[in-house]
Motif scaffolding. Structure first.
Motif, short mmCIF file in Angstrom:
data_model
loop_
_atom_site.label_atom_id
_atom_site.label_comp_id
_atom_site.label_asym_id
_atom_site.label_seq_id
_atom_site.Cartn_x
_atom_site.Cartn_y
_atom_site.Cartn_z
N ILE A 122 38.01 25.47 32.36
CA ILE A 122 36.80 26.21 32.74
C ILE A 122 35.62 25.24 32.84
O ILE A 122 35.28 24.58 31.87
N LEU A 123 35.04 25.17 34.04
CA LEU A 123 33.82 24.40 34.25
C LEU A 123 32.63 25.32 34.01
O LEU A 123 32.51 26.36 34.66
N THR A 124 31.77 24.94 33.08
CA THR A 124 30.56 25.71 32.78
C THR A 124 29.35 24.91 33.21
O THR A 124 29.15 23.77 32.74
N ARG A 125 28.56 25.47 34.10
CA ARG A 125 27.28 24.86 34.47
C ARG A 125 26.18 25.53 33.67
O ARG A 125 26.19 26.76 33.53
N GLU A 174 35.87 17.23 21.52
CA GLU A 174 37.29 16.99 21.77
C GLU A 174 38.11 18.26 21.64
O GLU A 174 39.10 18.44 22.34
N ALA A 175 37.70 19.18 20.75
CA ALA A 175 38.43 20.44 20.57
C ALA A 175 38.30 21.36 21.77
O ALA A 175 39.08 22.31 21.93
N GLY A 176 37.31 21.12 22.63
CA GLY A 176 37.16 21.93 23.83
C GLY A 176 36.66 23.34 23.58
O GLY A 176 36.97 24.26 24.35
N ASP A 177 35.87 23.52 22.53
CA ASP A 177 35.31 24.84 22.21
C ASP A 177 33.95 24.95 22.90
O ASP A 177 32.94 24.45 22.39
N ALA A 178 33.92 25.58 24.07
CA ALA A 178 32.71 25.62 24.88
C ALA A 178 31.55 26.26 24.14
O ALA A 178 30.41 25.77 24.21
N GLU A 179 31.81 27.34 23.44
CA GLU A 179 30.72 28.04 22.73
C GLU A 179 30.08 27.13 21.68
O GLU A 179 28.85 27.06 21.57
N ALA A 180 30.92 26.41 20.94
CA ALA A 180 30.40 25.52 19.91
C ALA A 180 29.66 24.34 20.51
O ALA A 180 28.64 23.88 19.98
N ILE A 181 30.16 23.83 21.63
CA ILE A 181 29.50 22.69 22.28
C ILE A 181 28.13 23.09 22.80
O ILE A 181 27.12 22.41 22.55
N LEU A 182 28.06 24.20 23.51
CA LEU A 182 26.79 24.64 24.08
C LEU A 182 25.79 25.05 23.01
O LEU A 182 24.57 24.98 23.23
N ALA A 183 26.28 25.46 21.85
CA ALA A 183 25.38 25.79 20.74
C ALA A 183 24.55 24.59 20.33
O ALA A 183 23.44 24.74 19.80
N GLY A 184 25.04 23.40 20.59
CA GLY A 184 24.29 22.20 20.26
C GLY A 184 23.02 22.04 21.09
O GLY A 184 22.15 21.24 20.74
N PHE A 185 22.92 22.79 22.19
CA PHE A 185 21.72 22.73 23.03
C PHE A 185 20.83 23.96 22.86
O PHE A 185 19.93 24.19 23.67
N SER A 186 21.08 24.74 21.84
CA SER A 186 20.36 26.02 21.68
C SER A 186 18.85 25.83 21.55
O SER A 186 18.07 26.65 22.05
N ASP A 187 18.41 24.76 20.92
CA ASP A 187 16.97 24.53 20.74
C ASP A 187 16.27 24.21 22.06
O ASP A 187 15.04 24.26 22.13
#
Length: 278
Positions: free
Chosen positions: A9-12, A202-215
């Motif tokens: 899944i590509l997420t923009r 590396e785990a590929g958890d999109a929700e967790a990765i994008l949470a890093g940009f929440s601020d």
């Protein structure tokens, strides 16, 4: 835990707080299928998967176009590398690729630690097809063990955009400065990206990765499935044979007057009758 499907899944996404846009591809399914098709395991499978993922990321940027080719070649002076070329092509929700090995290297499942061990410091070439006019072709050199560094160098030098890239496992994450992104904005974006744990990417958890940009007010604008899929056909293979002379085709033909040709992207074979010379 991330969901496992038959597609990556590509997420923009947008980061309004930093005037930055980004793309995230969780591509384990793509890497797995590519490794299966080409019989890869270990470090070569990971490197091939990352090249496939990287081609999709490059296609996703603002100047991406409708088709993106990413090619890594051993430099002419590098005669001892196991690999000669890694090639990936992304277009329209699909990605495909192949690897060319030196004949004397038969071990393809080593755990060699980095890209240089397999290819040497490569020449990176890209073809970006915008769908109008001639495709844009670029070749650059850069010394690094990491494909992500080569992509950043390419984007900075050839595409002339400010970008940062992470490739870990079969996950690719890229951010790109938008108009109005000054040094302070860019520092915020890069700082947020650097703070995301490598294990999370590396785990590929999109929700967790994008949470890093929440601020930074992360906003998802599109999710697109990508699969490892070859677009070869009998018609496309027949067109490829048109570039060979009749004498060459006769040498390739079997006793039944048929030529067998295999697709380098998916290893599918096609048998076609040799047409009589006009």
């Amino acid at each position: 835990m991330p969901e496992h499907t038959d597609s990556g899944i590509l997420t923009r996404f947008l980061l309004p707080g930093a005037h930055t846009r980004g793309a995230l591809l969780c591509g384990q399914a793509i890497a797995d299928e590519g490794a299966r098709v080409h019989g890869l395991a270990g470090a070569p499978a990971e490197l091939f998967g990352q090249t496939l993922v990287a081609s999709v990321l490059l296609l996703s940027i603002s100047k991406g176009g409708i088709r993106q080719v990413l090619q890594l070649d051993a430099r002419p002076e590098q005669q001892s590398s196991p690999l000669v070329r890694i090639m990936a092509e992304a277009a329209d929700g699909s990605v495909r690729g192949y690897m060319i090995w030196r004949e004397e290297h038969s071990m393809r499942q080593s755990a060699a630690p980095n890209m240089t061990a397999w290819l040497g410091p490569p020449l990176l070439s890209t073809v970006r097809d915008l769908g109008i006019g001639q495709p844009y072709v670029s070749t650059i050199e850069h010394d690094s063990d990491h494909l992500a560094d080569h992509l950043v160098h390419y984007l900075t030098q050839s595409v002339q955009v400010r970008a940062d890239v992470a490739l870990l496992g079969a996950t690719g994450l890229m951010i790109e400065a938008m108009p109005g992104c000054d040094d302070e904005h860019w520092f915020k974006a890069v700082q947020a990206m650097a703070a995301i744990p490598s294990a999370t990417i590396e785990a590929g958890d999109a929700e967790a990765i994008l949470a890093g940009f929440s601020d930074l007010g992360c906003k998802v604008v599109e999710r697109v499935p990508y699969r490892y899929r070859c677009r070869c056909s009998e018609e496309s293979m027949a067109r490829a044979l048109q570039y060979l002379s009749h004498d060459d085709l006769q040498e390739l033909a079997d006793e039944h007057g048929e030529v067998t040709i295999s697709c380098e992207y998916c290893n599918r074979s096609y048998r076609m009758p040799l047409k009589p010379q006009d």
